[in-house]
Design a protein around this motif. Structure first.
Motif, mmCIF file in Angstrom:
data_model
loop_
_atom_site.group_PDB
_atom_site.id
_atom_site.type_symbol
_atom_site.label_atom_id
_atom_site.label_comp_id
_atom_site.label_asym_id
_atom_site.label_seq_id
_atom_site.Cartn_x
_atom_site.Cartn_y
_atom_site.Cartn_z
ATOM 1 N N GLU A 214 0.853 -1.198 0.000
ATOM 2 C CA GLU A 214 0.000 0.000 0.000
ATOM 3 C C GLU A 214 0.880 1.236 0.000
ATOM 4 O O GLU A 214 1.759 1.381 0.836
ATOM 5 C CB GLU A 214 -0.999 -0.021 1.163
ATOM 6 C CG GLU A 214 -0.430 -0.370 2.535
ATOM 7 C CD GLU A 214 0.094 0.852 3.271
ATOM 8 O OE1 GLU A 214 -0.625 1.861 3.357
ATOM 9 O OE2 GLU A 214 1.245 0.791 3.762
ATOM 10 N N ASN A 215 0.635 2.085 -1.016
ATOM 11 C CA ASN A 215 1.383 3.323 -1.199
ATOM 12 C C ASN A 215 0.566 4.257 -2.080
ATOM 13 O O ASN A 215 -0.375 3.811 -2.743
ATOM 14 C CB ASN A 215 2.732 3.060 -1.898
ATOM 15 C CG ASN A 215 3.853 2.688 -0.950
ATOM 16 O OD1 ASN A 215 4.407 1.600 -1.034
ATOM 17 N ND2 ASN A 215 4.216 3.581 -0.051
ATOM 18 N N PRO A 216 0.930 5.518 -2.139
ATOM 19 C CA PRO A 216 0.303 6.396 -3.123
ATOM 20 C C PRO A 216 0.581 5.891 -4.549
ATOM 21 O O PRO A 216 1.612 5.269 -4.808
ATOM 22 C CB PRO A 216 0.960 7.753 -2.873
ATOM 23 C CG PRO A 216 1.391 7.688 -1.435
ATOM 24 C CD PRO A 216 1.811 6.272 -1.225
ATOM 25 N N TYR A 217 -0.342 6.175 -5.472
ATOM 26 C CA TYR A 217 -0.219 5.703 -6.850
ATOM 27 C C TYR A 217 1.147 6.003 -7.458
ATOM 28 O O TYR A 217 1.777 5.149 -8.084
ATOM 29 C CB TYR A 217 -1.277 6.376 -7.734
ATOM 30 C CG TYR A 217 -2.656 5.791 -7.633
ATOM 31 C CD1 TYR A 217 -2.865 4.416 -7.546
ATOM 32 C CD2 TYR A 217 -3.766 6.624 -7.657
ATOM 33 C CE1 TYR A 217 -4.141 3.894 -7.469
ATOM 34 C CE2 TYR A 217 -5.052 6.110 -7.584
ATOM 35 C CZ TYR A 217 -5.245 4.739 -7.488
ATOM 36 O OH TYR A 217 -6.506 4.233 -7.417
ATOM 37 N N GLU A 218 1.594 7.241 -7.306
ATOM 38 C CA GLU A 218 2.823 7.650 -7.977
ATOM 39 C C GLU A 218 4.008 6.818 -7.513
ATOM 40 O O GLU A 218 4.842 6.392 -8.318
ATOM 41 C CB GLU A 218 3.093 9.138 -7.741
ATOM 42 C CG GLU A 218 4.272 9.655 -8.539
ATOM 43 C CD GLU A 218 4.534 11.135 -8.315
ATOM 44 O OE1 GLU A 218 5.285 11.715 -9.119
ATOM 45 O OE2 GLU A 218 4.009 11.708 -7.342
ATOM 46 N N LEU A 219 4.074 6.572 -6.219
ATOM 47 C CA LEU A 219 5.181 5.789 -5.673
ATOM 48 C C LEU A 219 5.066 4.328 -6.097
ATOM 49 O O LEU A 219 6.071 3.679 -6.413
ATOM 50 C CB LEU A 219 5.204 5.919 -4.157
ATOM 51 C CG LEU A 219 6.467 5.477 -3.428
ATOM 52 C CD1 LEU A 219 7.697 6.151 -4.010
ATOM 53 C CD2 LEU A 219 6.353 5.776 -1.944
ATOM 54 N N LEU A 220 3.847 3.796 -6.113
ATOM 55 C CA LEU A 220 3.646 2.418 -6.577
ATOM 56 C C LEU A 220 4.159 2.245 -8.002
ATOM 57 O O LEU A 220 4.800 1.249 -8.334
ATOM 58 C CB LEU A 220 2.156 2.062 -6.528
ATOM 59 C CG LEU A 220 1.525 1.874 -5.146
ATOM 60 C CD1 LEU A 220 0.011 1.811 -5.266
ATOM 61 C CD2 LEU A 220 2.056 0.612 -4.464
ATOM 62 N N TYR A 221 3.871 3.233 -8.838
ATOM 63 C CA TYR A 221 4.230 3.148 -10.254
ATOM 64 C C TYR A 221 5.720 3.389 -10.480
ATOM 65 O O TYR A 221 6.383 2.620 -11.179
ATOM 66 C CB TYR A 221 3.400 4.162 -11.048
ATOM 67 C CG TYR A 221 3.659 4.135 -12.531
ATOM 68 C CD1 TYR A 221 3.156 3.110 -13.319
ATOM 69 C CD2 TYR A 221 4.416 5.139 -13.149
ATOM 70 C CE1 TYR A 221 3.392 3.078 -14.689
ATOM 71 C CE2 TYR A 221 4.657 5.119 -14.512
ATOM 72 C CZ TYR A 221 4.143 4.086 -15.281
ATOM 73 O OH TYR A 221 4.378 4.058 -16.627
ATOM 74 N N SER A 222 6.253 4.451 -9.889
ATOM 75 C CA SER A 222 7.652 4.792 -10.152
ATOM 76 C C SER A 222 8.612 3.751 -9.579
ATOM 77 O O SER A 222 9.699 3.537 -10.110
ATOM 78 C CB SER A 222 7.982 6.173 -9.586
ATOM 79 O OG SER A 222 7.853 6.189 -8.179
#
Length: 343
Positions: A214-222
């Motif tokens: 679980e993380n913010p979208y941007e961090l999950l993606y990058s």
């Protein structure tokens, strides 16, 4: 913002021409370099903000002050860099408030789920006197907060399939930060929270050590977590502010002019990050879907199940933190559900 009490102390140090940094004086007009470490990927919105900070500091000091930004956990994990900032090995870092709560227990109130409905509400609370008060206690740990940054809302990313309700989390091995209240919430709904350092997460998802993250979208993606964990659910279960930190000894050893340069640049950095965050989630969602992932929105009824799932957690854990501050945060956020639960 720096508090009035801090400014008085800083002014005395500056007036005497004394520096506590490294036992030597930092005279007005000296040149020096600030090492600024973080765990965020180089291209993310935070590092765009940090780059602006570096440019502004260099420009406004006529090149005397240089800021070297080290992204991607180059200088360690969040906890390691907080400690390095305390001890003066680096000058600045920007950890998630959840990790920082290990250094100032009063910040644990932000680790409770579903406090803020949207970012605008979070900004209103963080930018208030209450938000300033929450940051002031960090000075006791040898740190000064230059402002509230932002990671965004945390969402779920799973390896084997989409999760829509809290009941579906039973038995799920979920990577979390080493944050007691995060761990306690997931455990309260039957999940198996598995704390681990950020750099270990990708391999753990690939190898099945954990079922999701679980993380913010941007961090999950990058961080490429969405490659093995490509089933995302927009739970928005925790709003995750970060805190822009600078070593207290280092900052108080600077001239008043340099303190003003750094604080002013930090204020503009925070504004920049927030501006970028306003649209980044939609952009990242589109990229995840284009790459073959799925992003699921909760219905109102499903979201209410998540909100209701946290009521027993609040009742059990409110007394374990600064309960009056928790109540004040909930009241400022207009969150009557949990406020009533812990009265």
């Amino acid at each position: 913002m720096i508090r009035k009490t801090s400014l008085i102390a800083v002014g005395v140090v500056a007036a005497l021409g004394i520096s506590l940094w490294g036992g030597s004086a930092m005279a007005q007009g000296d040149s020096y370099t600030i090492k600024f470490g973080n765990v965020i990927s180089a291209g993310d919105t935070q590092n765009q903000g940090y780059a602006l900070f570096a440019d502004l500091v260099k420009e406004r000091s006529d090149g005397r002050i240089k800021v070297q930004v080290y992204p991607d956990s180059q200088l360690g994990g969040e906890r390691e860099m907080i400690e390095a900032t305390q001890f003066g090995d680096i000058e600045m870092t920007a950890p998630s408030v959840g990790v920082l709560a290990n250094f100032d227990k009063s910040l644990e109130v932000f680790d409770f789920p579903f406090i803020f409905e949207d970012a605008e509400t979070a900004y209103k609370v963080l930018d208030s006197e209450l938000g300033d008060e929450m940051l002031a206690g960090l000075q006791n740990s040898g740190l000064i907060a230059l402002g509230w940054g932002e990671n965004g809302f945390r969402n779920l990313a799973m390896v084997k399939g989409t999760v829509k309700t809290p009941d579906e989390m039973k038995g799920i091995k979920l990577r979390t930060m080493q944050v007691p209240m995060h761990i306690a919430y997931w455990r309260s709904i039957g999940a198996a929270p598995t704390p681990m350092p950020f750099p270990e997460v990708f391999t753990s998802l690939q190898q099945g050590v954990v079922d999701g993250v679980e993380n913010p979208y941007e961090l999950l993606y990058s961080a490429k977590f969405t490659e093995p964990a490509h089933y995302l659910t927009e739970t928005r279960h925790i709003y995750d502010p970060e805190v822009i930190l600078i070593s207290k000894d280092f900052f108080e050893g600077l001239s008043a002019e340099d303190q003003k340069i750094i604080q002013g640049a930090a204020d503009e950095m925070v504004a920049k990050i927030r501006s970028l965050k306003a649209t980044i989630s939609d952009e990242i969602r589109a990229k995840i879907v284009a790459a073959g992932g799925t992003v699921t929105d909760l219905t109102d009824a499903e979201r209410q199940q998540w909100i209701d799932s946290a009521i027993p957690f609040y009742k059990e854990n409110a007394s374990k933190v600064d309960t009056e501050k928790l109540k004040a945060i909930l009241e400022a956020a207009g969150n009557t559900t949990y406020l009533e639960a812990i009265q």
